[in-house]
Structure formats: C-alpha cells, structure tokens
Design a protein around this motif. Structure first.
Motif, PDB file in Angstrom:
ATOM      1  N   GLU A  15       1.066  -1.206  -0.235  1.00  0.00           N
ATOM      2  CA  GLU A  15       0.465   0.206  -0.229  1.00  0.00           C
ATOM      3  C   GLU A  15       0.744   0.852   0.128  1.00  0.00           C
ATOM      4  O   GLU A  15       0.153   2.728  -0.022  1.00  0.00           O
ATOM      5  N   GLY A  16       2.051   0.608   0.188  1.00  0.00           N
ATOM      6  CA  GLY A  16       2.953   2.011   0.437  1.00  0.00           C
ATOM      7  C   GLY A  16       3.876   2.234  -1.016  1.00  0.00           C
ATOM      8  O   GLY A  16       3.862   3.757  -0.827  1.00  0.00           O
ATOM      9  N   TYR A  17       3.455   2.103  -2.107  1.00  0.00           N
ATOM     10  CA  TYR A  17       3.722   2.367  -2.723  1.00  0.00           C
ATOM     11  C   TYR A  17       3.862   3.543  -3.854  1.00  0.00           C
ATOM     12  O   TYR A  17       4.596   4.627  -4.053  1.00  0.00           O
ATOM     13  N   PRO A  18       2.385   3.695  -3.555  1.00  0.00           N
ATOM     14  CA  PRO A  18       2.306   5.203  -4.582  1.00  0.00           C
ATOM     15  C   PRO A  18       2.255   6.055  -3.891  1.00  0.00           C
ATOM     16  O   PRO A  18       2.464   7.170  -4.303  1.00  0.00           O
ATOM     17  N   PHE A  19       2.184   6.067  -2.142  1.00  0.00           N
ATOM     18  CA  PHE A  19       2.375   6.793  -2.004  1.00  0.00           C
ATOM     19  C   PHE A  19       4.117   7.352  -1.907  1.00  0.00           C
ATOM     20  O   PHE A  19       4.105   8.530  -1.837  1.00  0.00           O
ATOM     21  N   ILE A  20       5.327   6.814  -1.894  1.00  0.00           N
ATOM     22  CA  ILE A  20       6.474   6.526  -1.578  1.00  0.00           C
ATOM     23  C   ILE A  20       6.537   7.669  -3.350  1.00  0.00           C
ATOM     24  O   ILE A  20       7.349   8.088  -3.401  1.00  0.00           O
ATOM     25  N   THR A  21       5.881   6.578  -4.315  1.00  0.00           N
ATOM     26  CA  THR A  21       6.251   7.438  -4.930  1.00  0.00           C
ATOM     27  C   THR A  21       5.450   9.313  -5.751  1.00  0.00           C
ATOM     28  O   THR A  21       6.427   9.395  -6.010  1.00  0.00           O
ATOM     29  N   LEU A  22       4.705   9.237  -4.992  1.00  0.00           N
ATOM     30  CA  LEU A  22       4.424  10.432  -4.378  1.00  0.00           C
ATOM     31  C   LEU A  22       5.051  11.333  -4.284  1.00  0.00           C
ATOM     32  O   LEU A  22       4.948  13.012  -4.788  1.00  0.00           O
ATOM     33  N   CYS A  23       5.195  11.432  -2.955  1.00  0.00           N
ATOM     34  CA  CYS A  23       6.358  11.637  -2.416  1.00  0.00           C
ATOM     35  C   CYS A  23       7.561  12.214  -3.289  1.00  0.00           C
ATOM     36  O   CYS A  23       7.728  13.518  -3.108  1.00  0.00           O
ATOM     37  N   ALA A  24       8.334  11.439  -3.607  1.00  0.00           N
ATOM     38  CA  ALA A  24       8.933  11.142  -4.614  1.00  0.00           C
ATOM     39  C   ALA A  24       9.065  12.306  -5.677  1.00  0.00           C
ATOM     40  O   ALA A  24      10.273  13.441  -5.860  1.00  0.00           O
ATOM     41  N   LEU A  25       8.335  12.048  -6.551  1.00  0.00           N
ATOM     42  CA  LEU A  25       8.018  13.037  -7.137  1.00  0.00           C
ATOM     43  C   LEU A  25       7.111  14.716  -6.809  1.00  0.00           C
ATOM     44  O   LEU A  25       7.899  15.638  -7.561  1.00  0.00           O
ATOM     45  N   LEU A  26       6.767  15.068  -5.123  1.00  0.00           N
ATOM     46  CA  LEU A  26       6.708  16.469  -5.788  1.00  0.00           C
ATOM     47  C   LEU A  26       7.992  16.962  -4.650  1.00  0.00           C
ATOM     48  O   LEU A  26       7.843  17.696  -4.642  1.00  0.00           O
ATOM     49  N   GLY A  27       8.403  16.056  -4.160  1.00  0.00           N
ATOM     50  CA  GLY A  27       9.789  16.297  -3.178  1.00  0.00           C
ATOM     51  C   GLY A  27      11.242  17.024  -4.794  1.00  0.00           C
ATOM     52  O   GLY A  27      11.271  17.987  -4.501  1.00  0.00           O
ATOM     53  N   PHE A  28      10.917  15.483  -6.154  1.00  0.00           N
ATOM     54  CA  PHE A  28      11.932  16.228  -6.982  1.00  0.00           C
ATOM     55  C   PHE A  28      10.525  17.800  -7.605  1.00  0.00           C
ATOM     56  O   PHE A  28      12.024  18.119  -7.958  1.00  0.00           O
ATOM     57  N   GLY A  29       9.888  17.764  -7.668  1.00  0.00           N
ATOM     58  CA  GLY A  29       9.248  18.594  -8.007  1.00  0.00           C
ATOM     59  C   GLY A  29       9.235  20.333  -7.263  1.00  0.00           C
ATOM     60  O   GLY A  29       9.765  21.544  -8.130  1.00  0.00           O
ATOM     61  N   GLY A  31      11.328  20.094  -5.289  1.00  0.00           N
ATOM     62  CA  GLY A  31      13.318  20.716  -5.431  1.00  0.00           C
ATOM     63  C   GLY A  31      13.517  21.488  -6.911  1.00  0.00           C
ATOM     64  O   GLY A  31      14.236  22.472  -6.915  1.00  0.00           O
ATOM     65  N   PHE A  32      13.380  21.137  -7.713  1.00  0.00           N
ATOM     66  CA  PHE A  32      13.201  22.220  -9.093  1.00  0.00           C
ATOM     67  C   PHE A  32      13.083  22.733  -9.771  1.00  0.00           C
ATOM     68  O   PHE A  32      13.529  24.368  -9.924  1.00  0.00           O
ATOM     69  N   LEU A  33      12.079  23.392  -8.382  1.00  0.00           N
ATOM     70  CA  LEU A  33      11.439  25.113  -8.580  1.00  0.00           C
ATOM     71  C   LEU A  33      12.157  25.643  -7.587  1.00  0.00           C
ATOM     72  O   LEU A  33      12.472  27.007  -7.634  1.00  0.00           O
ATOM     73  N   TRP A  34      12.821  25.298  -6.502  1.00  0.00           N
ATOM     74  CA  TRP A  34      13.464  26.219  -5.861  1.00  0.00           C
ATOM     75  C   TRP A  34      14.695  25.353  -4.551  1.00  0.00           C
ATOM     76  O   TRP A  34      13.891  24.177  -3.913  1.00  0.00           O
ATOM     77  N   SER A  35      15.641  24.879  -5.296  1.00  0.00           N
ATOM     78  CA  SER A  35      16.678  23.798  -5.045  1.00  0.00           C
ATOM     79  C   SER A  35      16.833  23.877  -3.573  1.00  0.00           C
ATOM     80  O   SER A  35      16.893  22.772  -3.223  1.00  0.00           O
ATOM     81  N   PRO A  36      17.042  24.822  -2.666  1.00  0.00           N
ATOM     82  CA  PRO A  36      16.579  24.577  -0.899  1.00  0.00           C
ATOM     83  C   PRO A  36      15.673  23.755  -0.650  1.00  0.00           C
ATOM     84  O   PRO A  36      16.045  22.947   0.293  1.00  0.00           O
ATOM     85  N   LEU A  37      13.905  23.419  -1.475  1.00  0.00           N
ATOM     86  CA  LEU A  37      13.725  22.831  -0.935  1.00  0.00           C
ATOM     87  C   LEU A  37      14.445  21.358  -1.234  1.00  0.00           C
ATOM     88  O   LEU A  37      13.102  19.743  -0.824  1.00  0.00           O
ATOM     89  N   TRP A  38      15.581  20.337  -1.850  1.00  0.00           N
ATOM     90  CA  TRP A  38      15.414  19.329  -2.454  1.00  0.00           C
ATOM     91  C   TRP A  38      15.655  18.635  -1.440  1.00  0.00           C
ATOM     92  O   TRP A  38      15.158  17.843  -1.105  1.00  0.00           O
ATOM     93  N   PHE A  39      16.002  18.976  -0.312  1.00  0.00           N
ATOM     94  CA  PHE A  39      16.302  18.294   1.168  1.00  0.00           C
ATOM     95  C   PHE A  39      15.022  18.084   1.694  1.00  0.00           C
ATOM     96  O   PHE A  39      14.764  17.126   2.183  1.00  0.00           O
ATOM     97  N   ALA A  40      14.024  18.757   2.403  1.00  0.00           N
ATOM     98  CA  ALA A  40      12.812  18.747   2.344  1.00  0.00           C
ATOM     99  C   ALA A  40      11.604  18.041   1.895  1.00  0.00           C
ATOM    100  O   ALA A  40      11.006  17.418   2.544  1.00  0.00           O
ATOM    101  N   GLY A  41      12.080  17.666   0.357  1.00  0.00           N
ATOM    102  CA  GLY A  41      11.723  16.474  -0.389  1.00  0.00           C
ATOM    103  C   GLY A  41      11.979  15.372   0.268  1.00  0.00           C
ATOM    104  O   GLY A  41      11.332  13.818  -0.423  1.00  0.00           O
TER     105      GLY A  41
END
Length: 234
Positions: A15-29, A31-41
């Motif tokens: 059940e976790g894989y969709p959420f993990i994928t979503l978090c990873a994509l959100l974190g990448f997004g 981070g792409f918009l503002w590099s200091p947020l990479w770590f938060a993602g």
C-alpha cells in the motif's frame, strides 16, 4: 554489517508504493522549483518509506496466547463491551488498547490462531485515537475471531485524527494464524483487543507492544509445540 542493514532495509507494505512515488515526485518538483527544498523532499520521501515498512516478526506459538495485533503504546487496559455490530454478548470484558503514532509500524496482525467469523466496517468521526470515545465514535473495522477451543475475541482497527483509510487483508470465513497480517491503517491510529470472558490481560498501561510478538493475555489453552513463528512467511 548484514544484521545492521536488515534493521534498516526492511520490506515495504504494498500500500505504500503509490505514496512513496507521490512523495518522491513532489520532492523532485519542489526541488526543481527551488533547490533548497530538495532536502525537504528527500526527508518527506524517507519518512513515507519508513511509515510503510513491514518488518518480519517472530510470533510465539503456544496455544492460548493472545498476541498484540499492533505496534505502539498500551494506552488503556479496562473493561468495555465489544462493538455491537459484531453481535457478541453485550457484557463488559477486558479490552487492551494499543495506540500507534505516525512513527510506529502500521501493519496489523492476527492475535490468535482461529477463524474470522464476522467483519464489519462502520464509518464515523476522526477524533484523536487516544481518546476513549474514539472506540465508539470513530471510523472502525471490527473483526470477530473464534479461537481454537471456541473462545471468541474481537479486534477493532480505529481510524485516528489523520488516518483516512482502514485496510483489511482478510475476509469473513478466513482461517488465520497468530502473527499473520490482517490489514493496516494509514497514518496514526489505534487497535483494540476485546478478550474472551474471564480472560485477564497480562499487558499493562504504558507498556510498549510489538505486533506479532508481545503477549497481551493467556487464554489458558493447552501447551503446544514451543518455538518461534516467522510472521514474514505470511
């Protein structure tokens, strides 16, 4: 080194894989918009992986033992009537409540060997699961289980303040083994165990419980073959 890695690299619940994928994509997004947020993602994704971990457990096999269905803090040990939807006798029995915070493993396991004779889902509120009235007011999934020897007990998954989905991996009529995975609750919640009449809990309030391993009570069944049961094989 291998043992150290085994404590970190544990299996992930499906059940976790969709959420993990979503978090990873959100974190990448972000981070792409503002590099200091990479770590938060990265932190968000790591926490999501951690939340959905599904480590193996070694379950005691002696007949009559009632094993904790959830990781967490034994929040309450008191008498209460089982949920009315399970059609069990409306008489107070011992109830052990295990509260799971967002850092606990949320995979739930069967407390005994037996047969699931009834399952009922009931919608409700999303109060803080640590409140006593959460047992009656919150969304819940209840299981009535007939253990070997005819003794019956109930297991109730209760949604919490941030939990929004209760998942069951078994159905009415299924035979289960103690320590077998029966479902999970997403994000902070509680599991109650209603013991059979005249069975006294061994757990105490404030105790930490481990799903599939911690003994909550002894129904006094005859001793069977001693030895561990690896819950990971189920």
């Amino acid at each position: 080194m291998k043992n150290a890695l085994d404590t970190v690299l544990v299996p992930i619940h499906r059940e976790g894989y969709p959420f993990i994928t979503l978090c990873a994509l959100l974190g990448f997004g972000i981070g792409f918009l503002w590099s200091p947020l990479w770590f938060a993602g990265i932190l968000l994704t790591a926490w999501c992986v951690y939340f959905f971990r599904d480590p193996p457990r070694v379950t005691p096999t002696r007949q009559g033992l009632v094993i904790s269905p959830a990781d967490g803090l034994v929040q309450s040990v008191s008498k209460a009537e089982p949920p009315p939807e399970l059609d069990m006798p409306a008489k107070p029995v011992w109830r052990v409540c295990v509260f799971m915070n967002v850092f606990d493993v949320h995979v739930n396991r069967a407390p005994v060997d037996g047969t699931i004779t009834k399952m009922e889902y009931r919608p409700g509120k999303f109060l803080n699961a640590s409140l006593d009235k959460a047992s009656s007011d919150n969304e819940r999934q209840s299981f009535r289980i007939e253990a070997e020897g005819g003794k019956e007990l109930a297991v109730v998954q209760i949604a919490g303040l941030v939990a929004r989905r209760i998942l069951a991996d078994v159905e009415t009529g299924d035979d289960v083994k103690a320590g077998q995975r029966i479902g999970m609750i997403r994000f902070g919640s509680r599991v109650d165990v209603y013991l059979p009449p005249n069975v006294v809990p061994m757990a105490v309030e404030g105790q930490r419980a481990i799903a599939g391993e911690t003994v909550l009570a002894d129904m006094g069944g005859p001793k069977g073959k001693e030895g561990p049961r690896d819950g990971a094989t189920r």
